[in-house]
Design a protein around this motif. Structure first.
Motif, PDB file in Angstrom:
ATOM      1  N   CYS A 138       0.852  -1.210   0.000  1.00 30.52           N
ATOM      2  CA  CYS A 138       0.000   0.000   0.000  1.00 30.52           C
ATOM      3  C   CYS A 138       0.879   1.248   0.000  1.00 30.52           C
ATOM      4  CB  CYS A 138      -0.917   0.027   1.227  1.00 30.52           C
ATOM      5  SG  CYS A 138      -2.229  -1.198   1.193  1.00 30.52           S
ATOM      6  N   GLY A 139       1.959   1.198   0.754  1.00 30.48           N
ATOM      7  CA  GLY A 139       2.896   2.329   0.797  1.00 30.48           C
ATOM      8  C   GLY A 139       3.512   2.578  -0.566  1.00 30.48           C
ATOM      9  N   ILE A 140       3.809   1.506  -1.277  1.00 26.36           N
ATOM     10  CA  ILE A 140       4.416   1.656  -2.611  1.00 26.36           C
ATOM     11  C   ILE A 140       3.402   2.292  -3.566  1.00 26.36           C
ATOM     12  CG2 ILE A 140       5.488   0.457  -4.550  1.00 26.36           C
ATOM     13  CD1 ILE A 140       6.372  -1.681  -2.437  1.00 26.36           C
ATOM     14  N   GLN A 141       2.144   1.869  -3.457  1.00 29.98           N
ATOM     15  CA  GLN A 141       1.118   2.508  -4.291  1.00 29.98           C
ATOM     16  C   GLN A 141       1.015   4.002  -3.961  1.00 29.98           C
ATOM     17  OE1 GLN A 141      -0.288   1.918  -6.951  1.00 29.98           O
ATOM     18  NE2 GLN A 141      -2.468   2.333  -7.056  1.00 29.98           N
ATOM     19  N   ASN A 142       1.141   4.332  -2.691  1.00 29.73           N
ATOM     20  CA  ASN A 142       1.139   5.764  -2.323  1.00 29.73           C
ATOM     21  C   ASN A 142       2.271   6.501  -3.029  1.00 29.73           C
ATOM     22  OD1 ASN A 142      -1.045   5.452  -0.657  1.00 29.73           O
ATOM     23  ND2 ASN A 142       0.022   5.933   1.258  1.00 29.73           N
ATOM     24  N   MET A 143       3.428   5.847  -3.115  1.00 31.16           N
ATOM     25  CA  MET A 143       4.568   6.497  -3.802  1.00 31.16           C
ATOM     26  C   MET A 143       4.249   6.685  -5.286  1.00 31.16           C
ATOM     27  SD  MET A 143       8.087   5.318  -2.051  1.00 31.16           S
ATOM     28  CE  MET A 143       8.170   3.570  -2.211  1.00 31.16           C
ATOM     29  N   TYR A 144       3.732   5.626  -5.891  1.00 34.57           N
ATOM     30  CA  TYR A 144       3.351   5.695  -7.305  1.00 34.57           C
ATOM     31  C   TYR A 144       2.372   6.855  -7.534  1.00 34.57           C
ATOM     32  CZ  TYR A 144       4.643   1.426 -10.103  1.00 34.57           C
ATOM     33  OH  TYR A 144       5.257   0.478 -10.876  1.00 34.57           O
ATOM     34  N   LEU A 145       1.323   6.904  -6.716  1.00 36.62           N
ATOM     35  CA  LEU A 145       0.291   7.926  -6.930  1.00 36.62           C
ATOM     36  C   LEU A 145       0.820   9.325  -6.638  1.00 36.62           C
ATOM     37  CD1 LEU A 145      -2.827   6.064  -5.422  1.00 36.62           C
ATOM     38  CD2 LEU A 145      -2.165   6.273  -7.825  1.00 36.62           C
ATOM     39  N   SER A 146       1.723   9.429  -5.678  1.00 31.78           N
ATOM     40  CA  SER A 146       2.289  10.739  -5.326  1.00 31.78           C
ATOM     41  C   SER A 146       3.045  11.362  -6.495  1.00 31.78           C
ATOM     42  CB  SER A 146       3.243  10.608  -4.134  1.00 31.78           C
ATOM     43  OG  SER A 146       2.547  10.134  -3.018  1.00 31.78           O
ATOM     44  N   LEU A 147       3.561  10.514  -7.380  1.00 30.60           N
ATOM     45  CA  LEU A 147       4.311  11.033  -8.531  1.00 30.60           C
ATOM     46  C   LEU A 147       3.440  11.905  -9.425  1.00 30.60           C
ATOM     47  CD1 LEU A 147       6.419   7.888  -9.512  1.00 30.60           C
ATOM     48  CD2 LEU A 147       7.313  10.080  -8.703  1.00 30.60           C
ATOM     49  N   SER A 148       2.102  11.716  -9.345  1.00 28.30           N
ATOM     50  CA  SER A 148       1.203  12.452 -10.246  1.00 28.30           C
ATOM     51  C   SER A 148       1.305  13.969 -10.074  1.00 28.30           C
ATOM     52  CB  SER A 148      -0.241  12.007 -10.021  1.00 28.30           C
ATOM     53  OG  SER A 148      -0.667  12.435  -8.748  1.00 28.30           O
ATOM     54  N   ALA A 159       8.485  13.696 -12.892  1.00 29.46           N
ATOM     55  CA  ALA A 159       9.070  12.619 -12.072  1.00 29.46           C
ATOM     56  C   ALA A 159       8.282  11.325 -12.279  1.00 29.46           C
ATOM     57  CB  ALA A 159       9.043  13.007 -10.593  1.00 29.46           C
ATOM     58  N   VAL A 160       9.013  10.254 -12.586  1.00 28.85           N
ATOM     59  CA  VAL A 160       8.376   8.954 -12.848  1.00 28.85           C
ATOM     60  C   VAL A 160       9.167   7.833 -12.163  1.00 28.85           C
ATOM     61  CG1 VAL A 160       7.288   9.537 -15.055  1.00 28.85           C
ATOM     62  CG2 VAL A 160       9.669   8.777 -15.017  1.00 28.85           C
ATOM     63  N   GLY A 161       8.574   6.645 -12.185  1.00 34.77           N
ATOM     64  CA  GLY A 161       9.280   5.517 -11.595  1.00 34.77           C
ATOM     65  C   GLY A 161       8.510   4.227 -11.760  1.00 34.77           C
ATOM     66  N   TYR A 162       9.082   3.180 -11.230  1.00 36.66           N
ATOM     67  CA  TYR A 162       8.380   1.889 -11.214  1.00 36.66           C
ATOM     68  C   TYR A 162       8.929   1.023 -10.100  1.00 36.66           C
ATOM     69  CZ  TYR A 162      12.238  -0.815 -13.358  1.00 36.66           C
ATOM     70  OH  TYR A 162      13.424  -1.442 -13.612  1.00 36.66           O
ATOM     71  N   TRP A 163       8.126   0.047  -9.728  1.00 34.44           N
ATOM     72  CA  TRP A 163       8.489  -0.936  -8.713  1.00 34.44           C
ATOM     73  C   TRP A 163       9.128  -2.108  -9.437  1.00 34.44           C
ATOM     74  CZ3 TRP A 163       4.234  -3.430  -5.080  1.00 34.44           C
ATOM     75  CH2 TRP A 163       4.863  -4.343  -4.194  1.00 34.44           C
ATOM     76  N   SER A 164      10.347  -2.421  -9.072  1.00 31.32           N
ATOM     77  CA  SER A 164      11.030  -3.587  -9.652  1.00 31.32           C
ATOM     78  C   SER A 164      11.266  -4.636  -8.581  1.00 31.32           C
ATOM     79  CB  SER A 164      12.380  -3.174 -10.242  1.00 31.32           C
ATOM     80  OG  SER A 164      13.112  -4.345 -10.592  1.00 31.32           O
ATOM     81  N   THR A 165      10.920  -5.865  -8.928  1.00 30.66           N
ATOM     82  CA  THR A 165      11.275  -6.984  -8.046  1.00 30.66           C
ATOM     83  C   THR A 165      12.381  -7.821  -8.698  1.00 30.66           C
ATOM     84  OG1 THR A 165       9.343  -8.113  -8.932  1.00 30.66           O
ATOM     85  CG2 THR A 165       9.136  -7.177  -6.723  1.00 30.66           C
ATOM     86  N   GLY A 166      13.053  -7.193  -9.673  1.00 30.78           N
ATOM     87  CA  GLY A 166      14.241  -7.819 -10.270  1.00 30.78           C
ATOM     88  C   GLY A 166      15.482  -7.283  -9.553  1.00 30.78           C
ATOM     89  N   LEU A 167      16.598  -7.266 -10.277  1.00 33.43           N
ATOM     90  CA  LEU A 167      17.841  -6.656  -9.778  1.00 33.43           C
ATOM     91  C   LEU A 167      18.293  -7.208  -8.435  1.00 33.43           C
ATOM     92  CD1 LEU A 167      16.729  -3.151 -10.990  1.00 33.43           C
ATOM     93  CD2 LEU A 167      18.656  -4.427 -11.933  1.00 33.43           C
ATOM     94  N   GLY A 168      18.125  -8.503  -8.284  1.00 28.77           N
ATOM     95  CA  GLY A 168      18.651  -9.180  -7.090  1.00 28.77           C
ATOM     96  C   GLY A 168      17.739  -9.112  -5.876  1.00 28.77           C
TER      97      GLY A 168
END
Ligand SMILES: Cc1cc2nc3c(=O)[nH]c(=O)nc-3n(C[C@H](O)[C@H](O)[C@H](O)COP(=O)(O)O)c2cc1C
Length: 195
Positions: free
Chosen positions: A127-137, A142-151
């Motif tokens: 839920c916190g991550i979604q808050n970050m995503y929505l805050s970018l609006s 400023a943009v971004g994405y959630w990655s579960t790659g990169l180790g």
């Protein structure tokens, strides 16, 4: 009209226009630290069971991002069978070094299984991550994405980030600057998912 103006006070547009943007789209410019602080501050307002605040965030910038990408590549080479390793991975992560502004490592604390179950902690952090995503609006560029790659799921990354045994890495929120945000998506209709 500017996208951030269109979004102003319109919760439906903020939710439906939210998009993941990737490093290949980033300009390479560095975002103001105040933007990163706003994201983390709003993540902190996510719902969380018994107000146990299960999230922890580690902000990486500058040389820290370069070192982290080197570590991610090293892990890829250790953990991927040699016949499956792709040269393009090295190129991709090298390219990332010139594009990413900030990285927020997303950590979930699993310390009291009685007080709140592990899945509840993970849900709260998500839920916190979604808050970050929505805050970018509210920020035009400023943009971004959630990655579960990169180790993310590697024990090597866990120790690289100095995480303790009860701290679970849930991925990385990868941020950058962009000229024009995308808003379109070819999502299926919500009505297909009603039971
Ligand atoms: C838990 C989670 C993990 C994700 N991990 C990745 C990832 O490793 N790589 C990636 O390209 N996108 C990742 N994404 C972003 C999704 O690919 C993205 O949300 C999806 O394509 C829908 O696009 P949208 O966010 O623009 O609506 C992840 C999203 C979630 C929720």
């Amino acid at each position: 009209m500017q996208l951030s103006k269109i979004m102003e006070n319109n919760i439906n547009k903020i939710i439906q226009f939210r998009r993941s943007h990737y490093p290949s789209e980033f300009s390479g410019k560095i975002l103001d630290n105040s933007i990163i602080q706003t994201l983390v501050q709003n993540a902190h307002w996510a719902p969380n069971h018994t107000l146990n605040y299960p999230w922890r965030f580690k902000i990486l910038e500058g040389q820290q991002i370069i070192n982290w990408l080197d570590k991610a590549l090293e892990i890829y080479k250790i953990e991927t069978p040699i016949e499956l390793q792709k040269e393009s991975k090295t190129q991709k992560l090298t390219h990332f070094k010139t594009k990413i502004s900030h990285v927020i490592a997303i950590v979930c604390v699993q310390e009291n299984a009685v007080k709140s179950k592990a899945i509840e902690n993970i849900c709260a952090v998500a839920c916190g991550i979604q808050n970050m995503y929505l805050s970018l609006s509210q920020f035009e560029n400023a943009v971004g994405y959630w990655s579960t790659g990169l180790g993310t799921y590697s024990k090597h990354m866990h120790s690289y980030l100095n995480l303790t045994e009860n701290q679970q890495l849930m991925g990385f929120f990868i941020l950058g600057e962009i000229e024009n945000k995308r808003t379109e998506s070819n999502r299926k209709s919500y009505s297909d998912f009603l039971l």
